[in-house]
Design a protein around this motif. Structure first.
Motif, PDB file in Angstrom:
ATOM      1  N   ARG A 111     -29.589  65.134  38.306  1.00 26.17           N
ATOM      2  CA  ARG A 111     -29.703  64.180  39.409  1.00 26.17           C
ATOM      3  C   ARG A 111     -30.122  62.796  38.901  1.00 26.17           C
ATOM      4  N   HIS A 115     -27.752  59.415  39.076  1.00 32.54           N
ATOM      5  CA  HIS A 115     -28.158  58.184  39.760  1.00 32.54           C
ATOM      6  C   HIS A 115     -27.964  56.969  38.843  1.00 32.54           C
ATOM      7  N   ARG A 118     -24.360  56.150  39.063  1.00 35.15           N
ATOM      8  CA  ARG A 118     -24.056  55.480  40.337  1.00 35.15           C
ATOM      9  C   ARG A 118     -24.514  54.019  40.300  1.00 35.15           C
ATOM     10  N   HIS A 254     -31.758  56.391  48.559  1.00 37.49           N
ATOM     11  CA  HIS A 254     -30.623  56.583  47.655  1.00 37.49           C
ATOM     12  C   HIS A 254     -29.261  56.377  48.303  1.00 37.49           C
ATOM     13  N   ARG A 257     -26.587  54.122  46.792  1.00 36.84           N
ATOM     14  CA  ARG A 257     -25.988  54.558  45.528  1.00 36.84           C
ATOM     15  C   ARG A 257     -24.780  55.455  45.788  1.00 36.84           C
ATOM     16  N   TYR A 258     -24.878  56.300  46.816  1.00 41.72           N
ATOM     17  CA  TYR A 258     -23.753  57.167  47.154  1.00 41.72           C
ATOM     18  C   TYR A 258     -22.595  56.345  47.725  1.00 41.72           C
ATOM     19  N   ILE A 294     -35.675  55.191  40.065  1.00 44.10           N
ATOM     20  CA  ILE A 294     -34.701  56.154  40.576  1.00 44.10           C
ATOM     21  C   ILE A 294     -35.352  57.159  41.510  1.00 44.10           C
TER      22      ILE A 294
END
Length: 297
Positions: A111, A115, A118, A254, A257-258, A294
């Motif tokens: 993960r 990140h 991303r 987050h 970022r997606y 992050i």
């Protein structure tokens, strides 16, 4: 530099058989325009067997991953390359738990690195959309009792999406970003970051666009049940479905970022052959990011 092209996993595996193969590729991308010591600024160095550089003046040694988003990757540069390849070329959604099992690392480690990838996928903003652009707002999150559609006090994650259309009305490029509310001030962030001042923009009749219409070429029309914004609503549906089916839930910390990862792949759907190399170059040039930036506090 002999860049890797294509999406064939076997060819990719043959090209990057060891960590050294990956470090060589990184070194070529990192010092493509020449070496400069990050300690004394000298421009000449000796290359070691692991493709690191030793400054001819001060003797400072710099590895190929140093100063990039591959710096201190503890599970090996080759595995990191494979994760980048998967994230750049796949048309499927990839969760951290899946990637952890697939590459023999923990879910948390997967993960954190994903990140970082991303972050590299985030748009530079150097190529704003022009021509015909459709814009709309949406929310990400499950159903809330008593809340339907847009709401200022909703706990859902609020976002705005802009799609540049081709002459045939198909999506050419898209960007999506998180906003705090549906006011003109917040929606203007999308205009400033991704839309050229010459673009002809079309939106629905939401009042948040009224202040922006004084500065930008905006036409507001009824949605007509979504038919007037078919390509835009299709993209919004896809990005919401992608998040819901793969990750079930993402934090407000987050979610952007997606959005960046989704838009990155879609905007390069016509240049898939070089998308992996593009991502590696971005990973090399990206600003350093620390774990505390992050992890959601």
């Amino acid at each position: 530099m002999d860049i890797f092209r294509g999406q064939n996993l076997i060819e990719f595996s043959d090209r990057f058989k060891t960590d050294l193969d990956c470090k060589e590729y990184l070194a070529q991308a990192k010092w493509k325009d020449g070496y400069q010591c990050n300690r004394c600024g000298h421009g000449a160095a000796q290359q070691r067997r692991d493709f690191s550089r030793i400054c001819n003046i001060c003797g400072h040694t710099e590895s190929a991953p140093a100063g990039t988003l591959f710096h201190r990757v503890r599970f090996g540069v080759r595995k990191a390359f494979f994760i980048c390849f998967e994230m750049a070329t796949t048309t499927k959604s990839l969760s951290a738990s899946y990637m952890g099992v697939r590459f023999g690392i923990t879910e948390k480690t997967a993960r954190l690195f994903m990140h970082k990838v991303r972050e590299a996928m985030r748009s530079s903003g150097n190529h704003p959309m022009d021509g015909t652009v459709h814009i709309d707002e949406f929310v990400v999150g499950g159903r809330e009792k008593g809340k339907i559609g847009r709401s200022y006090d909703s706990k859902k994650k609020k976002a705005v999406c802009a799609v540049q259309l081709t002459e045939g009305g198909k999506e050419r490029r898209m960007y999506s970003m998180k906003i705090d509310n549906f006011s003109g001030k917040e929606i203007k962030k999308m205009f400033d970051a991704h839309i050229d001042g010459t673009a002809k923009m079309t939106t629905d009749e939401w009042r948040g666009y009224w202040p922006l219409a004084k500065k930008y070429d905006i036409e507001q029309i009824p949605t007509n049940g979504g038919l007037n914004f078919k390509a835009l609503h299709t993209m919004i549906h896809q990005i919401k479905s992608w998040i819901r089916t793969t990750y079930s839930w993402v934090s407000d910390f987050h979610v952007e970022r997606y959005f960046d990862a989704f838009c990155y792949r879609l905007n390069r759907s016509q240049s898939k052959g070089t998308i992996f190399n593009n991502l590696i170059v971005r990973m090399v040039k990206a600003d350093k990011i620390y774990q505390k930036e992050i992890i959601c506090s």
